[in-house]
Design a protein around this motif. Structure first.
Motif, PDB file in Angstrom:
ATOM      1  N   SER A 278      24.134 -41.483 -23.666  1.00 13.27           N
ATOM      2  CA  SER A 278      25.038 -40.874 -22.694  1.00 13.27           C
ATOM      3  C   SER A 278      24.253 -39.935 -21.791  1.00 13.27           C
ATOM      4  N   PHE A 279      24.556 -39.997 -20.490  1.00 15.79           N
ATOM      5  CA  PHE A 279      23.864 -39.176 -19.504  1.00 15.79           C
ATOM      6  C   PHE A 279      24.886 -38.386 -18.697  1.00 15.79           C
ATOM      7  N   ILE A 280      24.545 -37.142 -18.370  1.00 14.87           N
ATOM      8  CA  ILE A 280      25.349 -36.348 -17.441  1.00 14.87           C
ATOM      9  C   ILE A 280      24.852 -36.622 -16.028  1.00 14.87           C
ATOM     10  N   LEU A 281      25.800 -36.899 -15.120  1.00 11.70           N
ATOM     11  CA  LEU A 281      25.421 -37.140 -13.733  1.00 11.70           C
ATOM     12  C   LEU A 281      25.164 -35.817 -13.025  1.00 11.70           C
ATOM     13  N   PRO A 282      24.248 -35.783 -12.088  1.00 14.50           N
ATOM     14  CA  PRO A 282      24.028 -34.564 -11.298  1.00 14.50           C
ATOM     15  C   PRO A 282      25.301 -34.143 -10.580  1.00 14.50           C
TER      16      PRO A 282
ATOM     17  N   CYS B  58      29.513 -47.656 -18.789  1.00 15.83           N
ATOM     18  CA  CYS B  58      30.752 -47.185 -18.172  1.00 15.83           C
ATOM     19  C   CYS B  58      30.505 -45.830 -17.527  1.00 15.83           C
ATOM     20  N   LEU B  59      31.182 -45.623 -16.427  1.00 16.05           N
ATOM     21  CA  LEU B  59      31.167 -44.343 -15.730  1.00 16.05           C
ATOM     22  C   LEU B  59      32.455 -43.627 -16.079  1.00 16.05           C
ATOM     23  N   ALA B  60      32.352 -42.396 -16.522  1.00 15.05           N
ATOM     24  CA  ALA B  60      33.530 -41.663 -16.985  1.00 15.05           C
ATOM     25  C   ALA B  60      33.627 -40.321 -16.271  1.00 15.05           C
ATOM     26  N   GLU B  61      34.764 -40.113 -15.624  1.00 16.03           N
ATOM     27  CA  GLU B  61      35.092 -38.802 -15.057  1.00 16.03           C
ATOM     28  C   GLU B  61      36.101 -38.159 -15.998  1.00 16.03           C
ATOM     29  N   ILE B  62      35.680 -37.115 -16.679  1.00 15.00           N
ATOM     30  CA  ILE B  62      36.478 -36.533 -17.772  1.00 15.00           C
ATOM     31  C   ILE B  62      36.992 -35.159 -17.381  1.00 15.00           C
ATOM     32  N   ASP B  63      38.297 -34.981 -17.450  1.00 17.04           N
ATOM     33  CA  ASP B  63      38.916 -33.660 -17.282  1.00 17.04           C
ATOM     34  C   ASP B  63      39.080 -33.043 -18.668  1.00 17.04           C
ATOM     35  N   LEU B  64      38.414 -31.911 -18.884  1.00 17.80           N
ATOM     36  CA  LEU B  64      38.497 -31.206 -20.166  1.00 17.80           C
ATOM     37  C   LEU B  64      39.723 -30.305 -20.128  1.00 17.80           C
TER      38      LEU B  64
ATOM     39  N   LYS C  42      34.826 -27.572 -16.095  1.00 14.92           N
ATOM     40  CA  LYS C  42      36.081 -28.111 -16.604  1.00 14.92           C
ATOM     41  C   LYS C  42      36.098 -29.639 -16.555  1.00 14.92           C
ATOM     42  N   LYS C  43      35.060 -30.201 -15.933  1.00 10.79           N
ATOM     43  CA  LYS C  43      34.957 -31.654 -15.817  1.00 10.79           C
ATOM     44  C   LYS C  43      33.577 -32.110 -16.293  1.00 10.79           C
ATOM     45  N   LEU C  44      33.503 -33.341 -16.732  1.00 10.72           N
ATOM     46  CA  LEU C  44      32.233 -33.976 -17.071  1.00 10.72           C
ATOM     47  C   LEU C  44      32.173 -35.324 -16.361  1.00 10.72           C
ATOM     48  N   ASN C  45      31.081 -35.569 -15.656  1.00 16.21           N
ATOM     49  CA  ASN C  45      30.825 -36.886 -15.089  1.00 16.21           C
ATOM     50  C   ASN C  45      29.690 -37.520 -15.887  1.00 16.21           C
ATOM     51  N   LEU C  46      29.993 -38.606 -16.538  1.00 18.06           N
ATOM     52  CA  LEU C  46      29.024 -39.214 -17.460  1.00 18.06           C
ATOM     53  C   LEU C  46      28.814 -40.678 -17.171  1.00 18.06           C
ATOM     54  N   ILE C  47      27.662 -41.174 -17.581  1.00 17.34           N
ATOM     55  CA  ILE C  47      27.432 -42.611 -17.655  1.00 17.34           C
ATOM     56  C   ILE C  47      26.996 -42.913 -19.081  1.00 17.34           C
ATOM     57  N   LEU C  48      27.676 -43.838 -19.721  1.00 14.56           N
ATOM     58  CA  LEU C  48      27.406 -44.221 -21.108  1.00 14.56           C
ATOM     59  C   LEU C  48      26.856 -45.645 -21.107  1.00 14.56           C
ATOM     60  N   VAL C  49      25.699 -45.827 -21.713  1.00 15.26           N
ATOM     61  CA  VAL C  49      25.000 -47.096 -21.664  1.00 15.26           C
ATOM     62  C   VAL C  49      24.920 -47.689 -23.069  1.00 15.26           C
TER      63      VAL C  49
ATOM     64  N   GLU D 185      15.147 -54.016 -21.469  1.00 15.49           N
ATOM     65  CA  GLU D 185      16.009 -53.770 -20.316  1.00 15.49           C
ATOM     66  C   GLU D 185      16.805 -52.475 -20.482  1.00 15.49           C
ATOM     67  N   PHE D 186      17.247 -52.219 -21.712  1.00 14.63           N
ATOM     68  CA  PHE D 186      17.974 -50.975 -21.997  1.00 14.63           C
ATOM     69  C   PHE D 186      17.071 -49.767 -21.711  1.00 14.63           C
ATOM     70  N   THR D 187      15.846 -49.826 -22.200  1.00 16.23           N
ATOM     71  CA  THR D 187      14.900 -48.734 -21.985  1.00 16.23           C
ATOM     72  C   THR D 187      14.620 -48.532 -20.500  1.00 16.23           C
ATOM     73  N   GLU D 188      14.448 -49.639 -19.771  1.00 17.17           N
ATOM     74  CA  GLU D 188      14.144 -49.564 -18.341  1.00 17.17           C
ATOM     75  C   GLU D 188      15.315 -48.974 -17.556  1.00 17.17           C
ATOM     76  N   PHE D 189      16.551 -49.386 -17.884  1.00 20.73           N
ATOM     77  CA  PHE D 189      17.706 -48.865 -17.155  1.00 20.73           C
ATOM     78  C   PHE D 189      17.877 -47.374 -17.413  1.00 20.73           C
ATOM     79  N   CYS D 190      17.615 -46.947 -18.633  1.00 19.23           N
ATOM     80  CA  CYS D 190      17.698 -45.511 -18.945  1.00 19.23           C
ATOM     81  C   CYS D 190      16.630 -44.739 -18.152  1.00 19.23           C
ATOM     82  N   ARG D 191      15.466 -45.370 -17.964  1.00 23.62           N
ATOM     83  CA  ARG D 191      14.419 -44.717 -17.164  1.00 23.62           C
ATOM     84  C   ARG D 191      14.874 -44.566 -15.718  1.00 23.62           C
ATOM     85  N   VAL D 192      15.541 -45.601 -15.178  1.00 26.96           N
ATOM     86  CA  VAL D 192      16.053 -45.555 -13.811  1.00 26.96           C
ATOM     87  C   VAL D 192      17.056 -44.418 -13.663  1.00 26.96           C
ATOM     88  N   LEU D 193      17.936 -44.288 -14.636  1.00 27.34           N
ATOM     89  CA  LEU D 193      18.920 -43.201 -14.593  1.00 27.34           C
ATOM     90  C   LEU D 193      18.228 -41.846 -14.593  1.00 27.34           C
TER      91      LEU D 193
END
Length: 510
Positions: free
Chosen positions: A3-7, A132-138, A146-153, A162-170
């Motif tokens: 899981s990654f937090i978006l800027p 998946c891209l998730a916009e979460i209201d806490l 109060k919000k989290l913008n995440l991408i879960l891979v 490919e998984f490792t490479e995509f995580c590097r791109v993120l």
């Protein structure tokens, strides 16, 4: 899953193009969902490796390691499931039954999320991972954001590169990898911290620190356990709040009584009496809790045609239990309780080493003191245990039970000072002895309660004869069980007092 937090300045939609030099992106479904998170007060679901989540009309059980859905069950009731046994038979119920035990499921927090799923394809248009891209209201966040913008891979087997490479791109695009599961972050946003409460004594003591420093650490932890359980007792959420409170009170009194020569006698004398009185306030309520928890067990002990005769007994217990609970809640709100706890809290907070210098053991390294008092108490247990024979009065077994409880508390207080594997083995064997003596005591108390109930029964009531027959039958079963448990004592005590354990006690504490 990673899981990654978006800027902050990057919208989730922007990242659907982040890897187009290396990957193709296929947009799939988007949906809105609300989720509520549940666990027991002492985090048993979390410690078992799960997150329990209610979304729409179903509950799901998620692996805390992988984020994978392990089990699910439909739930169309308006109210949430209070205990594990409220769920319908199935995998979810089966998985949480053992960890949840007697504890209630408590709502921790709630979120609202917009989730956009998509597939990541290679140049051959084969799906190599899902995300998946998730916009979460806490919704109950006590802090910013109060919000989290995440991408879960999610990886797909066979496409690890490919998984490792995509995580590097993120990562190159400013996405920050989460250091813990996203569900844990969601729970923490509501001011909850998984694993922050346990009734178990997890106190790290240093062998060479003075006893006057170590003992307040133990007592402060026990006071914290007491205070943590007050609200749950008052709200009557489950019976374990009272149980943990009682154990903390008993441990406190035991520590004051057994770890002598560390605190001023004037203080210990006063608080020994006050904690003793506090423990007695809860006795009747706890006894009734135990009886009512055994209701199904009691019923199965009798033939089917006698079971309806126990209905008035359990109705009476529930009425008494409500009255006892109301009385104890009044005690918790009373000035007397407030004064005891406040005075004890003030004393522990103000305690300094120079105030205890005159006490004979205050300067003694805690490791030395622990060895002395544990071995002394162990010898008392052995002395009383070896004297038990088939004709020994029950009162002597009760005395041994108390001595064992004192030894168990000492072992728990000072566990961190000794090898973990050795202590775990000792406590395991010792617990079997305590269980035997505890069951003997419980059976005796249960029969005494039933006897008193029969004496108060109105024999003129038309259903009294059925009730008396059922209670009489139950007393006979309990008496037979008591005799069996009593017969088991010698073998259990001998297993505890075997040559290996004697040598280990001597090595550690002698």
């Amino acid at each position: 899953m990673k899981s990654f937090i978006l800027p902050d300045k990057v919208h989730p939609a922007d990242l659907t193009h982040a890897g187009q030099n290396n990957f193709l992106v296929r947009i799939e479904t988007a949906r809105q969902k609300n989720q509520k998170f549940y666990d027991t007060f002492d985090w048993r679901i979390y410690h078992a490796g799960y997150f329990l989540i209610k979304e729409e009309e179903r509950y799901v059980l998620i692996s805390s390691d992988t984020g994978e859905e392990l089990a699910a069950t439909e739930w169309r009731n308006h109210e949430h499931a209070g205990f594990w046994h409220d769920f319908p038979p199935g995998s979810l119920r089966k998985k949480i039954r053992q960890p949840a035990g007697l504890r209630a499921l408590i709502e921790l927090t709630e979120i609202s999320a917009t989730v956009q799923t998509f597939a990541i394809l290679n140049r051959d248009e084969k799906t190599v991972l899902r995300a998946c891209l998730a916009e979460i209201d806490l919704l109950r966040s006590r802090q910013e954001p109060k919000k989290l913008n995440l991408i879960l891979v999610n990886p797909i087997r066979g496409y690890g590169a490919e998984f490792t490479e995509f995580c590097r791109v993120l990562n190159q695009n400013g996405c920050r990898l989460l250091s813990k599961p996203v569900y844990e972050i969601i729970i923490e946003s509501a001011g909850k911290h998984p694993g922050d409460y346990s009734s178990k004594l997890k106190i790290e003591l240093q062998p060479d620190e003075p006893a006057s420093i170590a003992l307040p650490k133990i007592l402060s932890h026990l006071l914290s356990v007491m205070r943590c359980n007050e609200e749950g007792i008052i709200a009557d959420i489950d019976t374990e709040f009272l149980h943990d409170f009682r154990v903390a009170v008993r441990r406190t009194r035991s520590a004051i009584t057994q770890i002598r020569g560390v605190l001023p006698k004037t203080v210990t004398g006063r608080f020994k009496k006050e904690f003793s009185a506090l423990g007695k306030w809860t006795n009747r309520l706890r006894d009734l809790d135990v009886y009512l928890l055994k209701e199904k067990q009691y019923l199965t002990m009798l033939p089917a045609d006698l079971r309806p005769g126990l209905k008035p007994l359990f109705q009476s217990m529930r009425t008494q239990r409500k009255a006892e609970h109301d009385n104890f809640v009044q005690q918790l709100h009373s000035p007397a309780y407030g004064q005891i706890v406040s005075a004890w809290e003030d004393f522990l907070h103000s305690l300094k080493q120079e105030e205890t210098e005159e006490a004979e053991n205050s300067r003694k390294p805690v490791y030395e003191l622990a060895r002395e008092i544990i071995y002394k108490q162990y010898k008392k247990v052995v002395r009383d245990g070896v004297s038990i024979h088939p004709a020994t009065p029950d009162g002597e077994l009760h005395r041994l039970r108390i001595q064992c409880k004192k030894l168990r508390y000492l072992l728990e207080f000072f566990t961190s000072l000794f090898p973990a594997e050795d202590m775990a083995g000792l406590i395991k064997h010792f617990k079997k002895l305590q269980d035997n003596l505890g069951e003997l005591n419980d059976l005796s108390l249960q029969q005494q309660y039933l006897k008193e109930y029969l004496q108060q029964e109105d024999r003129r009531d038309k259903d009294a004869k059925y009730s008396c027959a059922a209670i009489g039958g139950l007393m006979a079963v309990l008496d037979n069980r008591q005799k069996q448990v009593r017969q088991n004592f010698s073998a259990i005590f001998n297993a505890f007092h075997n040559e290996e354990n004697r040598a280990l006690f001597k090595k550690l504490f002698g």
